[in-house]
Every structure is written in C-alpha cells, then in structure tokens.
Design an enzyme around this catalytic site. Structure first.
Site, short mmCIF file in Angstrom:
data_model
loop_
_atom_site.label_atom_id
_atom_site.label_comp_id
_atom_site.label_asym_id
_atom_site.label_seq_id
_atom_site.Cartn_x
_atom_site.Cartn_y
_atom_site.Cartn_z
N ASP B 12 -4.43 -8.35 -2.49
CA ASP B 12 -3.41 -7.30 -2.53
C ASP B 12 -4.15 -5.98 -2.70
O ASP B 12 -4.93 -5.83 -3.65
CB ASP B 12 -2.47 -7.51 -3.73
CG ASP B 12 -1.58 -8.73 -3.55
OD1 ASP B 12 -1.15 -8.99 -2.42
OD2 ASP B 12 -1.33 -9.43 -4.56
N ASP B 131 9.82 -13.25 0.30
CA ASP B 131 9.79 -13.20 -1.16
C ASP B 131 11.11 -13.76 -1.65
O ASP B 131 12.16 -13.12 -1.49
CB ASP B 131 9.62 -11.75 -1.65
CG ASP B 131 8.25 -11.19 -1.29
OD1 ASP B 131 7.30 -11.98 -1.10
OD2 ASP B 131 8.12 -9.95 -1.20
#
Lengths: 206, 254
Positions: B12, B131
C-alpha cells in the site's frame, strides 16, 4: 547479437525487454517489414486478443516477413499469444487467420475449470527440448490465458493441464513457443529465455 | 497437475512510499516500494500487488514512476491500481510495467468500465477489487477506501463484475483488515463458490494456519497480506514450506 522484439500495441513487450536486459543482451523493437526482414533473432511477445494481434500484424505488413524469417531459419520464440498466433486460427477470433505456420485451431479452455488459467503450474515434458535444459521437472511457470492449443503434433515438447491437457511449449527446428510467460516465471523462466538465446547463438549467460 | 496456490505481498503506497495503518488511518512509513519488491521477488513471492491508496490525480505521475521502479525489480507478475476510472488510466498503469490492474470504486459507480477494460486489455489483466463488510446477514461492497457503502451486495457484485469482464477478484474483508485475526472464511468461501474466476483473499492474515484455512476452507486461489510480510513477522519461505507440509500446492523454487 541484437534480439528483435515484434512490436504491436497490446504486447507485454516492456516486461520481455526487462527480462532480456537481465540476460545482458541488446534488444530492439521491430515494427516494420524491413526491421523483421533484417532480424537475426525474433521474439513474438503476446498479451491480448488473437484477432487484434493478427489484424495489427496484417495492417503493418508483418505477416509475410515473419513467415519468411521462420522459413529462412531465423530463431523465433513466441510467448503466450505469440504461441497461439503461430496456428492457423483461434476460436477467440474465428474470422481472423493466424500465421498458419502450424496446422490447427487454438481453442477455449473448458469452463469446467476456473478461467482464466492464472498462476503457476507444472509442465509435463513429452520430448527433450533445448528450452528446458538444466530446468527441474518440478519447476513452476506462470500462465495467464483462457485459450490454448490442444495439439501441436510432433512439435509439442511440453504439456500443461487446466481442465484439459494443452500445449505449454513447442519446438520445430528454429521455431520455439511457450504458452507461459518466461519473463514472469522467476528463475525457471529466466533459464528458458537463456536457453533460447543460447540456441540462437545470442546468449551471454546460462 | 494443479495450479499452485499463490502468496501475494501487497504494497500500500501513498503513491511514492509504502505506508501502513489500520483502515487507511494513522498511516506511517513502511519503506521503499522498490526495495521491498526486490526482497519479495527474491524470497519467493508468487506475485506482487502495489496500490496507490491516496489515488489522487496529483499523485498519479509519482505512482506511475513507483510502478516502473517496482516492475524493474520483479521476475514475477505485478498488479497495480488505485483510482483507475477509465481505459486511458488503465493503459498508463500497464505501460508503466504492471501486468494487471485493479479497479474498485469506479467500477461500482460505472460497471461498464470492467467491460471496456477487458475489451482493451483482456480479462486476464482486469482485477476487480471488492472491499466487503458484514452488514446483518450479508456483506456489502464499500467504496472510497472503505469510507462509504455502495449499497451493493458484495456477492452479487462479484458475480456481476466477472460477467462484465473481470478476470480475477481481489476480495478484502474490511472486518478483518488490520486485525490479524485470520481471513474471513465465510466471506471468502461464499464468493469463491459463486464465481468462475480466480479469487485472491485479503484481510486479517497473521499466522501460517490462517493461510492454510483460507486455501482449504475458504477455497481461495491466492492469499494477500501486507504488514506481516513488511515487518518480517512472517517469512515467505517459511510460510510456503508450512503450506507444502500440509499438502497445499505451492511454488517452492525460485
């Protein structure tokens, strides 16, 4: 000796260039009939759609020079879609003709398996090939495709299986092709590239 | 002859540096993406994912440069994404050196984007990131880095997304993300059983047995984790040896 990479818009060309740079060989992009005709070693990389590839090669006038190079003994390595392009046709684009160097049609993998066939798989070598010298029979190679050639006759040197057995690698004289991505297959893939370069008299390593 | 189950470290980034935090908050620096990529390539990662979690347009050139630097270190596939909203943005990411791109929020807002990307680059290059968060008896797909619900059922969205052209699903359990309490097995198994494309499970990884569970019970094709690898809490080689010893097909050699 310079390696010529056939350039068309939807390729994995930069990845192949990076992998070859690690083998200390010089590469150039070949996008014209003249550059293909002058090539001493050819790689046909491939990611994308069979029809799009064949139409791009056709509109750039590269089909005949590629066929002539293979016929004239220039070592050529096809990768992924570059393997499929060697066949007469593909179910992915039935209206477009392939390079037609090998007989037969590329078919869709069966929907009984998860598609695309994506990830690392083993090969089953069915006859010796310069491509796999020094590579363990347990080596994994990276695949990412939904179409495959199920048969390449005497030319097939390694098979893989995903729902159905298919041709993972083939060799016929100066012609080589793999359905997996050697440029994405770690050390084993680097060795396949080195072996091809070695056959072509262009290797600096391996 | 079986496909190996894949272990995928995830970087990330804020576009330039690897960051980590819980649910995208309290971000702190976790290293140089190219250096981490080189390490994971060497240690036997099967693939790498690099995400731009800031995903702002200003940062885009920086993120593309990060992709180039990461790709230069790899002899394995690279997936990249964060804020991809159209074919041109997707092309920029692939040209920078990624093999596949992830899409999330933009696809939920305009599902046809998946079809457009698949037509241009092939389904094998299009990864639908979902998600998912438990709401009552089911899961909802969240957008904007988990900030708001799309109102879509995550399972239905996974099915629609693959029908529209996604060739792979990257499924993150928001309930488990950052908690180190194991992958969300019911969520993973439910979606794995309903789609015909490979599934990458993400969120909650801690111990080797979590990975065993997500492959055996969750029926995932690949498992993704970030901080446990960055912090060297979990070595890739040790993890793969453990899975191999339990009969899970994994790639052990380089």
């Amino acid at each position: 000796m310079k390696i010529s990479l056939v350039e068309y818009d939807a390729g994995n060309l930069p990845s192949v260039e990076r992998a070859l740079a690690k083998q200390d060989v010089e590469t150039e992009r070949a996008a014209t009939p003249e550059s293909i005709a002058a090539a001493r070693v050819l790689i046909l990389p491939g990611v994308g759609h069979f029809g799009q590839l064949m139409r791009t090669l056709g509109s750039r006038g590269l089909l005949a020079p590629i066929r002539q190079a293979i016929g004239g003994g220039v070592p050529l390595l096809g990768i992924c879609l570059g393997l499929q392009a060697l066949f007469a046709s593909s179910a992915e684009a039935p209206e477009d003709r392939g390079l037609d160097i090998l007989p037969g049609t590329v078919t869709a993998l069966p929907v009984t398996a998860k598609l695309p066939h994506m990830g690392w798989n083993h090969l089953r070598q069915i006859r010796p090939s310069a491509l796999f010298e020094g590579i363990s029979a347990n080596a994994y190679f990276y695949f990412a495709h939904s179409y495959a050639a199920l048969d390449a006759g005497e030319s097939a040197v390694a098979m893989c299986e995903h729902g159905v057995p298919f041709v993972a690698a083939l060799e016929r004289g100066n012609l080589f092709a793999v359905q997996f991505h050697p440029e994405k297959s770690g050390d084993a893939g680097a060795r396949v590239l080195a072996n091809f370069l070695g056959y072509a008299g262009a290797g600096n390593r391996g | 002859m079986t496909l190996a189950r894949r272990i995928i470290p995830c970087l990330d980034t804020d576009g330039e540096r690897v960051v980590k935090g819980v649910q995208f908050f309290n971000l702190r620096d976790a290293g140089d993406p190219a250096a981490l990529a080189a390490r994971y390539n060497r240690e036997g990662a099967d693939e790498l994912v690099v995400l731009d979690i800031a995903a702002s347009r200003d940062h885009r050139p920086t993120f593309l440069e990060t992709i180039r630097r990461v790709a230069a270190e790899l002899a394995i596939p690279l997936t990249a994404g964060g804020g991809v909203g159209n074919v041109d943005e997707g092309r920029a990411i692939l040209r920078a050196g990624a093999d596949k791109l992830t899409v999330n929020t933009a696809a939920l807002r305009r599902p046809k984007l998946l079809t457009e990307l698949a037509a241009e680059f092939g389904s094998q290059a299009v990864v639908l990131a979902i998600d998912a968060k438990r709401v009552g008896e089911s899961w909802e797909a969240f957008v904007r880095g988990g900030r708001e619900s799309s109102g879509r059922d995550a399972v239905d969205w996974a099915i629609e997304g693959t029908e529209r052209g996604a060739g792979e699903i990257l499924l993150t359990s928001m309930d488990r993300d950052g908690t180190r309490s194991g992958f969300d097995i019911p969520l993973t198994a439910t979606i794995a059983g309903r789609v015909t494309v490979p599934l990458i499970a993400s969120g909650g990884a801690d111990s080797p047995s979590d990975f065993l569970d997500v492959f055996e019970k969750g029926r995932a094709d690949a498992a993704l984790a970030a901080s446990i690898f960055h912090d060297a809490v979990q070595g890739l080689r040790e993890l793969k040896c453990f899975l191999h010893s339990k009969g899970v097909p994994v790639r052990l050699s380089g």
